[in-house]
Design a protein around this motif. Sequence first.
Motif, mmCIF file in Angstrom:
data_model
loop_
_atom_site.group_PDB
_atom_site.id
_atom_site.type_symbol
_atom_site.label_atom_id
_atom_site.label_comp_id
_atom_site.label_asym_id
_atom_site.label_seq_id
_atom_site.Cartn_x
_atom_site.Cartn_y
_atom_site.Cartn_z
ATOM 1 N N HIS A 173 19.631 49.824 -37.285
ATOM 2 C CA HIS A 173 20.046 48.811 -38.253
ATOM 3 C C HIS A 173 21.571 48.695 -38.276
ATOM 4 O O HIS A 173 22.125 47.589 -38.334
ATOM 5 N N TYR A 174 22.231 49.859 -38.254
ATOM 6 C CA TYR A 174 23.696 49.861 -38.254
ATOM 7 C C TYR A 174 24.229 49.058 -37.068
ATOM 8 O O TYR A 174 25.102 48.199 -37.223
ATOM 9 N N ARG A 175 23.718 49.353 -35.882
ATOM 10 C CA ARG A 175 24.208 48.697 -34.679
ATOM 11 C C ARG A 175 24.063 47.178 -34.771
ATOM 12 O O ARG A 175 24.970 46.425 -34.408
ATOM 13 N N TRP A 176 22.911 46.737 -35.269
ATOM 14 C CA TRP A 176 22.676 45.300 -35.369
ATOM 15 C C TRP A 176 23.622 44.663 -36.385
ATOM 16 O O TRP A 176 24.224 43.613 -36.113
ATOM 17 N N LYS A 177 23.777 45.276 -37.540
ATOM 18 C CA LYS A 177 24.615 44.696 -38.584
ATOM 19 C C LYS A 177 26.076 44.625 -38.148
ATOM 20 O O LYS A 177 26.765 43.633 -38.422
ATOM 21 N N VAL A 178 26.558 45.661 -37.490
ATOM 22 C CA VAL A 178 27.951 45.672 -37.052
ATOM 23 C C VAL A 178 28.173 44.653 -35.937
ATOM 24 O O VAL A 178 29.218 43.989 -35.888
ATOM 25 N N ASP A 179 27.218 44.502 -35.039
ATOM 26 C CA ASP A 179 27.360 43.575 -33.924
ATOM 27 C C ASP A 179 27.074 42.130 -34.306
ATOM 28 O O ASP A 179 27.370 41.219 -33.526
ATOM 29 N N HIS A 180 26.485 41.914 -35.492
ATOM 30 C CA HIS A 180 26.155 40.548 -35.933
ATOM 31 C C HIS A 180 26.673 40.352 -37.369
ATOM 32 O O HIS A 180 25.882 40.268 -38.312
ATOM 33 N N PRO A 181 27.991 40.294 -37.529
ATOM 34 C CA PRO A 181 28.546 40.128 -38.878
ATOM 35 C C PRO A 181 28.111 38.800 -39.481
ATOM 36 O O PRO A 181 27.932 37.809 -38.759
ATOM 37 N N PRO A 182 27.924 38.762 -40.812
ATOM 38 C CA PRO A 182 27.460 37.534 -41.449
ATOM 39 C C PRO A 182 28.511 36.441 -41.416
ATOM 40 O O PRO A 182 29.722 36.711 -41.399
ATOM 41 N N ALA A 183 28.051 35.195 -41.385
ATOM 42 C CA ALA A 183 28.971 34.067 -41.455
ATOM 43 C C ALA A 183 29.549 33.979 -42.860
ATOM 44 O O ALA A 183 28.994 34.514 -43.821
ATOM 45 N N ARG A 184 30.665 33.324 -42.974
ATOM 46 C CA ARG A 184 31.320 33.178 -44.265
ATOM 47 C C ARG A 184 30.454 32.321 -45.194
ATOM 48 O O ARG A 184 30.133 31.176 -44.872
ATOM 49 N N THR A 185 30.059 32.882 -46.323
ATOM 50 C CA THR A 185 29.216 32.175 -47.276
ATOM 51 C C THR A 185 30.057 31.623 -48.426
ATOM 52 O O THR A 185 31.212 32.006 -48.610
ATOM 53 N N ALA A 186 29.439 30.751 -49.232
ATOM 54 C CA ALA A 186 30.143 30.178 -50.376
ATOM 55 C C ALA A 186 30.560 31.281 -51.355
ATOM 56 O O ALA A 186 31.660 31.242 -51.919
ATOM 57 N N ALA A 187 29.671 32.277 -51.557
ATOM 58 C CA ALA A 187 29.991 33.384 -52.462
ATOM 59 C C ALA A 187 31.166 34.196 -51.928
ATOM 60 O O ALA A 187 32.041 34.635 -52.706
ATOM 61 N N MET A 188 31.201 34.424 -50.624
ATOM 62 C CA MET A 188 32.302 35.173 -50.027
ATOM 63 C C MET A 188 33.624 34.411 -50.151
ATOM 64 O O MET A 188 34.676 35.006 -50.419
ATOM 65 N N ILE A 189 33.575 33.100 -49.976
ATOM 66 C CA ILE A 189 34.778 32.280 -50.082
ATOM 67 C C ILE A 189 35.334 32.347 -51.501
ATOM 68 O O ILE A 189 36.539 32.517 -51.712
ATOM 69 N N PHE A 190 34.429 32.227 -52.482
ATOM 70 C CA PHE A 190 34.858 32.288 -53.876
ATOM 71 C C PHE A 190 35.415 33.672 -54.209
ATOM 72 O O PHE A 190 36.465 33.791 -54.853
#
Length: 282
Positions: A35-52
């Motif tokens: 799970h770690y490997r996948w999450k680190v290699d596939h970072p999430p796209a910038r979301t509206a919540a992250m922008i705010f």
Amino acid sequence: MPDHLYHADPLRAYGTESLSATSGRYLLAPSTPAHYRWKVDHPPARTAAMIFGSAVHALALGTADLAEFDGGRSWNSKAGEAFLAEHPDHGTVLPILAHEAPAAKAMARALLTHPVAKLGLTGGTPEKAIFAPHPAGIWRRCKVDYLAPAAGNRLILTDIKTTDNAAPSKFGKSVGDYGYHLQASACGWLARQLGLARDTTMIFATVEKNPPYLVAVHEIDTADLRRADALNEAAAERFARCLETGTWPGYAPKVHRVTVPVWTARVEEDTLDDLADEGEPE
């Protein structure tokens, strides 16, 4: 260090990786190294919540100005996408939807006027990335929102969290859900490892997203931090093995015996007792 460089992990340029304070929990159950490997290699796209959230952080920390987008109430348009492209998350001017700007400003103001939160957000240095070697032969890293020197060679590490409810009882659940105690343990270890201070304390300055934009400051219990220290050491050892072998295992290849949660079993036992009572003659 800009967020995009930090999250991309600068050590990759040197043929290795570092273990961040927030991702180490993915190496431990109920997660797995896979799970770690996948999450680190596939970072999430910038979301509206992250922008705010980035906008609130920038205002409270004084690290960037805001550019307001008045072309709609969401980013889901060609104009919104173009605006985001013009204002990356690592710039000196961060984007925000125009109708959300008053809330972001009010939240930052609430943090900076709170009698406790402001102590952890003034007189020091914002947005510091910290890297240090670990005895397991790896590097660990964290990025702290604010480093505030305190009396007695102590350092206050402040992390800003935006939330729907800043109540202590709610935040305690968030600590468990998101591993904030592991984050606090790792950041403290890194600061002490580099000799930034003899003693460290990490506080979480939480601010609610809705009026009246209440603020609550939380510190994690010592017993939880000690357990987090041990868990972080286990994560570091596992990370070192995975890096060395190039293998990131998932669940053990066996049949796993499981039991239902205690509360479920108790409810089922009560149900059986009630059914038995229903069958008894009067």
